[in-house]
Design an enzyme around this catalytic site. Structure first.
Site, short mmCIF file in Angstrom:
data_model
loop_
_atom_site.label_atom_id
_atom_site.label_comp_id
_atom_site.label_asym_id
_atom_site.label_seq_id
_atom_site.Cartn_x
_atom_site.Cartn_y
_atom_site.Cartn_z
N HIS A 59 -3.76 -8.13 2.60
CA HIS A 59 -3.12 -7.89 3.89
C HIS A 59 -3.97 -8.59 4.94
O HIS A 59 -5.20 -8.57 4.85
CB HIS A 59 -3.08 -6.39 4.18
CG HIS A 59 -2.24 -5.59 3.26
ND1 HIS A 59 -1.73 -4.37 3.63
CD2 HIS A 59 -1.82 -5.80 1.98
CE1 HIS A 59 -1.03 -3.87 2.63
NE2 HIS A 59 -1.08 -4.72 1.62
N GLU A 61 -4.84 -7.90 8.05
CA GLU A 61 -5.78 -7.08 8.81
C GLU A 61 -7.01 -6.73 7.97
O GLU A 61 -8.13 -6.76 8.45
CB GLU A 61 -5.12 -5.77 9.28
CG GLU A 61 -3.85 -5.94 10.07
CD GLU A 61 -2.61 -5.86 9.19
OE1 GLU A 61 -1.57 -5.45 9.72
OE2 GLU A 61 -2.68 -6.20 7.99
N CYS A 89 -1.39 -0.71 8.00
CA CYS A 89 -1.19 0.37 7.04
C CYS A 89 -2.50 1.17 6.93
O CYS A 89 -3.54 0.74 7.44
CB CYS A 89 -0.79 -0.21 5.69
SG CYS A 89 -2.12 -1.05 4.80
N CYS A 92 -5.50 -0.95 5.64
CA CYS A 92 -6.01 -1.89 6.63
C CYS A 92 -6.73 -1.17 7.76
O CYS A 92 -7.78 -1.62 8.22
CB CYS A 92 -4.87 -2.74 7.18
SG CYS A 92 -4.16 -3.84 5.95
#
Length: 153
Positions: A59, A61, A89, A92
């Site tokens: 991801h 982030e 999420c 992250c």
């Protein structure tokens, strides 16, 4: 020296995160993109690569938090803002809590992402980042939502 985050060019940074999200989707990944900003300048950028890298951790982030922890000290990270196409999420947000960024600014909220993917996260980023990182959003929400609508989840 005090950093004046409200003076940052939020719209430009947000739109770059949206462009990174579109690039991820065009590449075959899910439409998420992020930029890390210090002194109103982008210092890192990334987009989702969980499919093309075969790595569930990719991801944007989370990966930017990882890189920032390797390349910058805690005081430098505390002067950074992450702009991201979609609210982080819980995974992250956990990485960002460890990194200790000053602020995260997102376009589509975790409560909204359920409309696109079929389920929203049980824990919002503000709960994970409480007391560590200020969470701001949604910003340029309709533009951010267009990225997800174009992806056709």
């Amino acid at each position: 020296m005090t950093t004046h985050f409200d003076d940052f060019d939020h719209e430009t940074h947000m739109r770059e995160s949206f462009e990174l999200a579109r690039e991820a989707a065009a590449r075959g990944d899910e439409p998420f993109g992020s930029v890390l900003v210090r002194d109103d300048e982008v210092i890192m950028r990334d987009s989702n690569r969980i499919v093309t890298e075969s790595d569930i951790r990719r991801h944007p982030e989370f990966h930017l938090a990882y890189r920032a922890c390797r390349e910058y000290d805690a005081d430098e990270r505390a002067a950074m803002v992450m702009y991201t196409s979609t609210e982080p999420c819980p995974m992250c947000a956990g990485g960002m809590a460890t990194a200790g960024f000053a602020r995260v600014v997102y376009g589509v909220g975790g409560d909204e992402i359920g409309e696109f993917v079929g389920s929203a996260p049980g824990v919002r980023s503000a709960a994970v980042l409480d007391g560590v990182t200020e969470v701001v959003g949604p910003v340029l929400n309709e533009e951010a939502r267009r990225v997800h609508r174009a992806y056709e989840w």
